[in-house]
Scaffold this active site. Structure first.
Site, PDB file in Angstrom:
ATOM      1  N   HIS A  67      62.061  75.832   0.461  1.00 15.57           N
ATOM      2  CA  HIS A  67      63.206  74.941   0.665  1.00 15.57           C
ATOM      3  C   HIS A  67      64.519  75.631   0.304  1.00 15.57           C
ATOM      4  O   HIS A  67      65.569  75.286   0.843  1.00 15.57           O
ATOM      5  CB  HIS A  67      63.001  73.651  -0.128  1.00 15.57           C
TER       6      HIS A  67
ATOM      7  N   CYS B 283      61.629  72.541  16.631  1.00 13.86           N
ATOM      8  CA  CYS B 283      62.500  72.281  15.480  1.00 13.86           C
ATOM      9  C   CYS B 283      62.127  73.154  14.292  1.00 13.86           C
ATOM     10  O   CYS B 283      62.736  73.045  13.229  1.00 13.86           O
ATOM     11  CB  CYS B 283      62.483  70.803  15.093  1.00 13.86           C
TER      12      CYS B 283
ATOM     13  N   GLU C  28      52.431  70.028  15.581  1.00 15.08           N
ATOM     14  CA  GLU C  28      52.361  71.020  14.504  1.00 15.08           C
ATOM     15  C   GLU C  28      50.946  71.251  14.000  1.00 15.08           C
ATOM     16  O   GLU C  28      50.742  71.915  12.980  1.00 15.08           O
ATOM     17  CB  GLU C  28      53.279  70.607  13.347  1.00 15.08           C
TER      18      GLU C  28
ATOM     19  N   ASP D 151      54.509  74.739  10.423  1.00 19.22           N
ATOM     20  CA  ASP D 151      53.160  74.240  10.158  1.00 19.22           C
ATOM     21  C   ASP D 151      52.177  74.636  11.250  1.00 19.22           C
ATOM     22  O   ASP D 151      50.999  74.887  10.968  1.00 19.22           O
ATOM     23  CB  ASP D 151      53.172  72.713   9.996  1.00 19.22           C
TER      24      ASP D 151
END
Length: 551
Positions: A188, A501, A430, A454
């Site tokens: 993150h 994305c 994903e 993912d």
């Protein structure tokens, strides 16, 4: 010269003083206080500081998003001086002769429990407010720095790694770049750096020492190098890179206002990924044409208790209004795996990436899902909002999600609350299962959005948070690109559009392959928009091939 080598996870070069992240302690000290009057004085000082902070936050929100957004901080300010709350703290000091930190913590727990036990939903929601107020007063008593950075000048922020909840609290105006001992390209911290458009380096290990704090560091987010006390040759090289970076930024500004269209006339939707309403300013500054991924889980990560329908509605509404009619795709709650929230009380799992996460939590906890869907549909009356469900593996999951949507729309209709009944519904592709089921899934939704982070993890059986896997975690792997092609074919056959994305969407070297596959939309960090637009405008889909799928 001191040279540290890590892995560059967000491009760019910068220099500045090193500052190590101050992590607040959850443990509240408890001891007998000899001078109760001194403890009362400390309480008064902490209250005064808390009030000043809350007033500043309320003014900031009022200036940026109007009076309604300031209400939360004004409510918190009232709690700081609430007579019953303060009396509870003072009583503990006088009766137990304890330190003020412990008295504040006990009062916070007592009042949060009292509000949480009430029948009225509005009053129940105040439990989260009292927890936030208590933590703010405690932080001021214990010297915890608001925003994690106690520096007047911008810094290069160093840490072992940062949890999602910690990245949310940072004062981003003071950060020039990130360097961490651990982490990965999918951490993150890395995602935040790319959103902010600043350099970041992870995986420095023990070479990054706390004793370096305050020294000027030169970091290169492309090579992964961190240098202290550079020699003249290294310093000259750094200055040249910095000059080229500034030239490129100026050149990219000419891309603002240009169409996202290839030389042969094919239009691409070029959107942005965000984690909070505050990120919208970066989207607008970089001329993003929409939001392809609003990670709504960050609203949960930033809270000490479940965010209410009203709190979520205000956040979604503010983004929809700020984007002024451009599409805003909001992903429903995606926690679990590497994003843990204490108040969800999830069972500890040996393999959380494969466990109870994302849509599985939502379908298992329908009331919480309903709260979020109500907020999302209410926000749809204020802009072009679309709803996206993550971690889909089967048809029945999509049907359950759509059933929940219909139920919420019926409730809002009955209550006379406006919403857009034509709100688009999409899913994230994903998992390998979603690839194999793509033809069936495409018949049920309005769009696909591929989460390549993912998808790569699950397809290659590589933990995306593990930096040691190195060469085995290959987002360019032909299996990933073939999966994209399968999903794109299924989407177009059903007459819906497909986007990416995940972080792979900003990879300029793969743009020709994406165009050949038929990807319709790319959603990337705001800082990646203008370079990607320039590349799109220089591309010709007639010359793009699928050769990378055959390697």
């Amino acid at each position: 010269m001191i040279l540290m080598q890590g892995k560059g996870v967000s491009k760019g070069v910068t220099s500045g003083p090193l500052y190590f992240f101050r992590r607040s302690s959850e443990e509240i000290p408890h001891y007998t206080a000899d001078d109760i009057e001194n403890e009362k004085s400390r309480l008064a000082q902490a209250q005064e500081k808390s009030m000043a902070q809350l007033e500043a936050l309320a003014e900031q929100c009022r200036a940026e998003a109007g009076d309604e957004s300031a209400v939360l901080f004004e409510t918190h300010a009232m709690f700081v001086e609430d007579e019953d709350y303060v009396d509870c703290i003072l009583s503990a000091l006088e009766e137990e002769h304890c330190n003020v930190e412990y008295a504040v913590g006990q009062a916070g727990e007592q009042f949060a429990a009292m509000f949480g036990a009430m029948d009225d939903e509005y009053m129940q929601a105040r439990a989260a407010d009292i927890k936030d107020v208590t933590r703010r007063i405690l932080n001021n008593l214990m010297g915890v720095v608001e925003g994690g950075i106690d520096s007047e000048e911008p810094v290069i922020l160093a840490a072992d790694d940062l949890a999602p909840s910690e990245t949310l609290q940072l004062d981003k105006s003071k950060i020039l770049g990130f360097i961490t001992q651990g982490g990965s390209g999918n951490s993150h911290t890395a995602i935040l750096a790319r959103t902010m458009g600043i350099p970041a380096i992870c995986g420095l290990g023990d070479a990054l020492k706390q004793s370096y704090e305050g020294r000027t560091a030169y970091i290169d987010g492309e090579t992964g190098k961190v240098v202290l006390e550079p020699d003249e040759l290294t310093l000259q090289s750094f200055r040249e890179k910095l000059a080229k970076q500034e030239q490129m930024r100026e050149l990219m500004q000419t891309m603002k206002g240009q169409e996202d269209v290839t030389l042969d006339g094919r239009h691409i939707k070029l959107y942005c990924n965000i984690g909070s309403p505050e990120d919208v300013s970066a989207v607008l500054a970089n001329d993003g044409q929409g939001i392809g991924l609003f990670r709504s889980e960050f609203l949960y990560l930033a809270a000490s208790d479940y965010p209410t329908e009203e709190e979520q509605f205000q956040a979604y509404k503010s983004v929809a209004e700020a984007m002024n009619g451009k599409r805003v795709i909001i992903r429903t709650l995606d926690i679990g795996a590497d994003k843990q929230v204490d108040y969800f009380h999830l069972t500890k799992e040996e393999n959380p990436a494969m466990g109870l996460r994302a849509i599985r939590i939502c379908l298992n906890r329908p009331e919480g899902f309903r709260t979020q869907l109500r907020a999302l549909y209410r926000a749809s009356a204020y802009g072009k909002v679309a709803i996206m469900f993550p971690m889909i593996t089967s048809v029945w999951e999509v049907k359950e999600c759509k059933r929940a949507c219909k139920s919420v729309m019926a409730e809002l209709t009955q209550e006379g609350i406006p919403f857009n009944p034509e709100t688009e519904i999409g899913i994230m592709i994903e998992t390998p299962a979603s690839i194999f089921m793509a033809h069936d899934l495409a018949k049920l939704v309005d769009f696909f959005s591929v989460g390549t982070n993912d998808l790569t993890q699950y397809t290659l059986a590589c933990d995306r948070q593990c930096n040691d896997l190195g060469k085995f975690f290959v987002p360019h792997h032909p299996a990933i690109l073939r999966a994209l092609k399968m999903a794109a074919d299924a989407a177009h056959e059903a007459g819906i559009w497909i986007g990416i994305c995940g972080e792979l969407g900003a990879d300029l070297s793969l743009l020709p392959t994406f165009l050949a596959i038929g990807i319709d939309e790319l959603s990337v960090s705001p800082a990646s928009v203008l370079p990607l637009r320039a590349a799109i405008r220089e591309s010709d889909t007639r010359a793009c091939t699928l050769e990378l799928l055959e390697q």
